[in-house]
Design an enzyme around this catalytic site. Structure first.
Site, PDB file in Angstrom:
ATOM      1  N   LEU A 299       0.823  -1.211   0.000  1.00 28.53           N
ATOM      2  CA  LEU A 299       0.000   0.000   0.000  1.00 28.53           C
ATOM      3  C   LEU A 299       0.856   1.261   0.000  1.00 28.53           C
ATOM      4  O   LEU A 299       1.762   1.414   0.811  1.00 28.53           O
ATOM      5  CB  LEU A 299      -0.914   0.004   1.231  1.00 28.53           C
ATOM      6  CG  LEU A 299      -1.778   1.255   1.426  1.00 28.53           C
ATOM      7  CD1 LEU A 299      -2.770   1.413   0.275  1.00 28.53           C
ATOM      8  CD2 LEU A 299      -2.511   1.196   2.765  1.00 28.53           C
TER       9      LEU A 299
ATOM     10  N   LYS B 173     -11.051  -9.984 -14.485  1.00 27.24           N
ATOM     11  CA  LYS B 173     -11.650 -10.679 -15.624  1.00 27.24           C
ATOM     12  C   LYS B 173     -11.252  -9.969 -16.916  1.00 27.24           C
ATOM     13  O   LYS B 173     -11.050  -8.772 -16.948  1.00 27.24           O
ATOM     14  CB  LYS B 173     -13.181 -10.706 -15.513  1.00 27.24           C
ATOM     15  CG  LYS B 173     -13.706 -11.570 -14.375  1.00 27.24           C
ATOM     16  CD  LYS B 173     -15.213 -11.633 -14.381  1.00 27.24           C
ATOM     17  CE  LYS B 173     -15.744 -12.425 -15.558  1.00 27.24           C
ATOM     18  NZ  LYS B 173     -15.456 -13.866 -15.455  1.00 27.24           N
TER      19      LYS B 173
ATOM     20  N   ALA C   3     -32.240  -1.515  15.028  1.00 26.88           N
ATOM     21  CA  ALA C   3     -32.470  -1.037  16.395  1.00 26.88           C
ATOM     22  C   ALA C   3     -32.041  -2.088  17.420  1.00 26.88           C
ATOM     23  O   ALA C   3     -31.474  -1.765  18.471  1.00 26.88           O
ATOM     24  CB  ALA C   3     -33.940  -0.678  16.577  1.00 26.88           C
TER      25      ALA C   3
ATOM     26  N   SER D 233     -41.117   8.168   6.801  1.00 30.19           N
ATOM     27  CA  SER D 233     -42.560   8.245   6.569  1.00 30.19           C
ATOM     28  C   SER D 233     -43.202   6.865   6.490  1.00 30.19           C
ATOM     29  O   SER D 233     -42.526   5.852   6.292  1.00 30.19           O
ATOM     30  CB  SER D 233     -42.829   8.998   5.268  1.00 30.19           C
ATOM     31  OG  SER D 233     -42.330   8.262   4.165  1.00 30.19           O
TER      32      SER D 233
END
Length: 393
Positions: free
Chosen positions: A54, A259, A286, A233
């Site tokens: 990297l 590919k 939640a 909503s």
């Protein structure tokens, strides 16, 4: 061996692609991964692994003229000449809401990148350009009405009618790439994720995992174990949609890059499977925070999450200190995007046939994408690690 460069590596897409390139499964595919950002970003701040392959560089501003970009690439990145694969996820969207200005700015940035890389990297063979599901006019779906879709949204759907089509930057970017690639030795592809669920090291105007994570985590601090109504909503509660996990998106980019059988300019949807609804997903999200997710409280949901945060401003510091969190992040959340994302009242899920025909078979549940992102945020001290059995503060 192939060398990859990622433009926009600090963003939600670019970060995920960089991490996928560094994954052990691709270790023999890419000998070097060059991650580019505009603003300065250290390796420690990035949250990316310490890997000899990297290289992290900043200060590459694609809004500069192409000669300046070429000079900076050559000056700062000696290995840039060996690049074979480009992953382009750099966008300029935060400075304006004007769609025409965004189209002009982003198309120019894209052309600058291509012309610069053609000049500095003679072995260039592949460019993956990320656009997105707004190619199908999700931004204008309510205006389009019955002309939107049909769903599932397929890559070969016709473009929107004028004047809506004239403002979409993704059309202009695709046309630009078709022109730039004509007669060239390299190929490009158009990758179209839906709303991306993932982690990124800095605040971002389009991070749905971060905004929902903070909303629920702060609720869990204020009212642990209690009900948290869906803040969108009623119409959005049952609408069918597909989000895109950051890891799925990153791995699909790498899959296509490895590919040789794709057509030049081919477009691919990529998203989680199967599609979901907030009615199914909200209780699961939640529950991660020990809360009970319930249906919206009214026709239009909770009007303003930002106001709710400000109303509880005096509790934020204690929350951050209790869990040793980095301070101030809650006040940088893009609540406008949160509100928009949770109030779309129409079906909008993507068709994934074409991506699966390439041999890509990674599927991820939507809940898993959020939890993966939240765990990264918890490790980075951005979200709390919650004891779900705790008592109210």
């Amino acid at each position: 061996m192939a060398v990859a460069v990622v433009f926009g590596a600090s963003g939600i897409s670019g970060w995920g692609i960089t991490k996928a390139l560094l994954d052990a499964k691709t270790q023999n595919a890419f000998s070097k991964i060059i991650a580019l950002t505009n603003r300065s970003l250290s390796l420690a701040e990035s949250g990316l692994p310490d890997d000899d392959r990297l290289q992290l560089h900043s200060g590459i501003d694609l809004q500069a003229n192409v000669d300046d970009v070429i000079a900076k690439l050559r000056e700062r990145i000696p290995s840039i000449g060996n690049v074979t694969h480009v992953f382009y996820t750099a966008f300029s969207t935060s400075h304006t809401d004007n769609q025409l200005m965004m189209k002009a700015s982003n198309t120019k940035m894209l052309r600058t990148m291509v012309e610069a890389m053609e000049t500095v990297a003679p072995s260039l063979s592949f460019i993956a350009v990320q656009t997105g599901s707004n190619h199908y006019g999700i931004l204008f779906a309510e205006v389009l009405g019955e002309r939107f879709g049909p769903v599932p949204l397929k890559e070969d759907l016709p473009r929107l009618p004028s004047p809506l089509r004239d403002s979409l930057m993704f059309y202009a970017m695709a046309d630009e790439m078709d022109e730039l690639s004509r007669g060239k030795s390299w190929k490009w592809c158009d990758i179209r994720p839906d709303m991306i669920v993932g982690y990124l090291p800095r605040p971002n105007s389009h991070s749905i995992a971060e905004s929902i994570g903070y909303y629920l985590a702060f609720h869990a601090y204020l009212t642990p174990g209690e009900e948290v109504p869906f803040p969108g909503s009623e119409a959005a509660w049952n609408a069918k949609f597909s989000l895109t996990g950051q890891g799925v998106l990153g791995n699909f980019n790498v899959h296509l890059a490895c590919k040789n059988s794709i057509e030049n300019g081919e477009a691919f949807n990529i998203a989680n499977k199967p599609f979901t609804t907030w009615a199914s997903l909200w209780p699961l999200l939640a529950g991660y925070w020990g809360l009970k997710g319930t249906a919206p409280v009214g026709h239009h949901g909770i009007p303003d999450a930002a106001s709710w945060v400000l109303d509880n401003m005096d509790r934020v510091k204690g929350w951050e200190e209790k869990y040793s969190m980095k301070p101030g992040r809650l006040f940088k959340i893009p609540w406008r995007y949160f509100h928009w994302a949770l109030n779309m009242p129409f079906d909008r899920y993507l068709d994934l046939t074409r991506c699966e025909q390439t041999g890509f078979q990674q599927h991820e549940e939507h809940k898993e994408s959020f939890e993966t992102a939240w765990k990264c945020m918890q490790e980075a001290k951005l979200l709390p690690i919650v004891d779900k059995s705790s008592t109210p503060p």
